[in-house]
Structures are given as structure tokens and as C-alpha cells.
Write an enzyme that holds these catalytic residues in place. Structure first.
Site, short mmCIF file in Angstrom:
data_model
loop_
_atom_site.label_atom_id
_atom_site.label_comp_id
_atom_site.label_asym_id
_atom_site.label_seq_id
_atom_site.Cartn_x
_atom_site.Cartn_y
_atom_site.Cartn_z
CE LYS A 197 -3.45 2.85 0.31
NZ LYS A 197 -4.50 2.83 1.34
CE LYS A 241 -3.47 7.44 7.51
NZ LYS A 241 -3.64 5.97 7.25
#
Length: 309
Positions: A192, A260
Site C-alpha cells: 500500500k 498521513k
């Protein structure tokens, strides 16, 4: 280990109880992504035990016939699989291992599937702590945004044991169109973050191209038409180029989430002793975007960062 296919209740003593257990799932985290994913499982006929901190989200779930619980531990009781989709590594730790966490309610053999994007090291740690209590863990972050969640077309990148992945695969196929077992625990998160590195560096490149074209007086839609047919063409260019040209910065995926994730990638790279200069530069641009108050806007707002004084 539990298996997904329930036995024939007419032929096996206690099979009805086992079948009910295997049709019971827990889902923790009912934000935009989690709610859509939870809905697919519910419509497929599974009994959902759910938990969310937000009272409004709990009421929405109750209105749809889901069993609303007071804690992750309570949601996990009687569930064969426990799904979670929250924000950060500490959030996942609290959900799974906290005072009211899944670990205090789940039976041995339960499979925990976390769809959050968190630190790979955190995923490995959670897998180890759950294994010590007889629970299995898959880190299964997703790509595709809210649209992909609604359409069940997500790309799901999974880390964990191959046998556990095989048991979870029929459920994951209800949520996404591309499901890849990448490797052991933590590898789903690695994939990811690789996805985010490629994606957001590409967005920054598009923003810089649009800034350059505008400064040189070129027509942005025509520039996009010219370069999209060549080697610069990409799905991201097709998505972000027109948004930047039209100055449409409404959020597809909020920039704060990319910021983030880039923080996670930068931390992991630092721990590995890696020098990734493009990641470092784009992270600085995302940090500036956040400082300019654009975190809730689309990541195409990287163009506006380049335009800011």
C-alpha cells in the site's frame, strides 16, 4: 482454524451452531469506506456485529438491521472474522489490543482482517500479539477510494499466512475486484505504501507540468490531450490533469490521508536506512498543503501549493 464453508447441519451434530458462527462477522469502523464495505457483507447475507465511536453511525447501522455493540470486544464475540477500518496505527492497536479490544472478545481461531493503512512494523507487531492468543491477522489495506468501496472494485493488498488468506478470500472478493496476497504479515502495508509513493509522486509531477504549462501561456486541456497519448499517459494523468485544468479541487481522496500515508512511508524508509529523495520532496509539499489548510481538499491541490507565494 475456522473455514468459510459451514457443514451440513442435518448430518453433523452441532453443525447448526457452527454454521451460524461462520455466517457471523464483526466490522469495526463505519466511516465512508468501512460503511460501504460493511454493506456489501451485510447484503451478501452475513450477520454483522458492528462497532463505531460515532453515535450517528451506530444508529445508521442499527436501522439497517446490524447488531450494534458497545466495544470492539463485544463485536468480536461469536464472529468468525473481525474486520476493521480505522485511521492510524495507534487506532488499530486500540481496536485490537486495547482494554476493550477484539483480543478480549474473540474466540481462538478467529481471523482479524484490518483494512486500515498503517505502519508495516505495526502490522507485524499486531500479528504477533494476536497469534499468541490463538488469533490470526491479515493486514489488508485497500486502494480505490470511496468510489471503489461503494462499487466493490477495491484493490486489496494482503499480508499474512497463505492458509489464512485462502480462508478470507471469498469474503474479500465481496469487497474488491483485485485481491493480491503479497507475503507475510506487514507486506500488505508495504504494498500500500508503494502504491502511495507511485501515486502521489505522479500527482506532484502532473501539478508541476500544469504549473509550467500555465506559466508559459499554453492551453492546459490541449497540453493534456497532447501528452496523454504519449509515454506520459497514465490513469492518474487522466484523473488529475482535468481536475487541475478545471480547478476542481473537490475531494476524491482527501489530501490529509495521503499526507498521513507519506508520513508512514517516510518513517519506514528512515528505519530501513533508505534515501528516497522524491518521497522526501513530495512529503514536504504535502506538509505545506496541510499548513495551507487544504487537507480536506483533493490531492490535486498540490497545484495550489506550487502557486502559493
Amino acid at each position: 482454524m475456522t473455514t468459510l464453508q459451514p457443514p451440513d447441519a442435518a448430518q453433523h451434530p452441532g453443525a447448526a451452531t457452527t454454521a451460524h458462527h461462520l455466517r457471523t462477522l464483526a466490522f469495526i469502523g463505519l466511516g465512508a469506506m468501512g460503511w460501504a464495505m460493511c454493506g456489501h457483507l451485510h447484503r451478501a447475507g452475513y450477520a454483522l456485529r458492528v462497532y463505531a465511536r460515532d453515535p450517528l453511525k451506530r444508529e445508521r447501522a442499527r436501522g439497517c438491521g446490524m447488531h450494534v455493540c458497545d466495544s470492539p470486544a463485544q463485536a468480536a464475540r461469536g464472529a468468525a472474522f473481525v474486520f476493521s477500518n480505522v485511521t492510524s496505527t495507534p487506532d488499530v492497536g486500540q481496536v485490537l489490543l486495547g482494554a476493550d479490544g477484539v483480543i478480549h472478545g474473540a474466540e481462538a481461531g478467529t481471523i482479524c482482517i484490518d483494512h486500515s493503512t498503517i505502519a508495516p512494523a505495526g502490522a507485524r507487531d499486531f500479528a504477533g500479539q494476536l497469534a499468541a492468543r490463538g488469533l490470526s491477522f491479515l493486514d489488508a489495506p485497500v486502494s480505490g477510494g470511496e468510489k471503489g468501496a461503494r462499487e466493490a472494485s477495491l484493490s486489496i493488498m494482503v499480508g499474512g499466512e497463505a492458509e489464512v488468506f485462502a480462508q478470507a478470500l471469498p469474503l474479500l472478493r465481496l469487497l474488491g475486484s483485485t485481491i493480491t496476497h503479497v507475503g507475510p504479515a506487514g507486506c500488505g502495508q508495504v504494498a500500500k505504501l508503494c502504491n502511495q509513493i507511485v501515486q502521489v509522486i505522479n500527482i506532484e509531477g502532473i501539478a508541476e507540468a500544469m504549473r509550467f504549462a500555465a506559466a508559459e501561456g499554453a492551453d492546459l486541456p490541449r497540453v493534456l490531450q497532447a501528452i496523454a497519448a504519449g509515454m506520459a499517459g497514465s490513469r492518474m494523468l487522466d484523473l488529475m490533469g482535468p481536475k487541475m485544468a478545471a480547478r476542481d479541487f473537490s475531494a476524491g481522496i482527501q489530501a490529509r490521508l495521503h499526507a498521513k500515508d507519506f508520513g508512514l512511508a517516510a518513517e519506514a524508509a528512515s528505519q530501513a536506512g533508505l534515501q528516497l529523495p522524491a518521497l522526501r520532496v513530495v512529503r514536504a509539499q504535502l506538509d505545506r498543503l496541510m499548513a495551507l489548510g487544504m487537507g480536506s481538499d483533493d490531492t490535486s491541490s498540490l497545484l495550489r501549493v506550487l502557486e502559493a507565494p
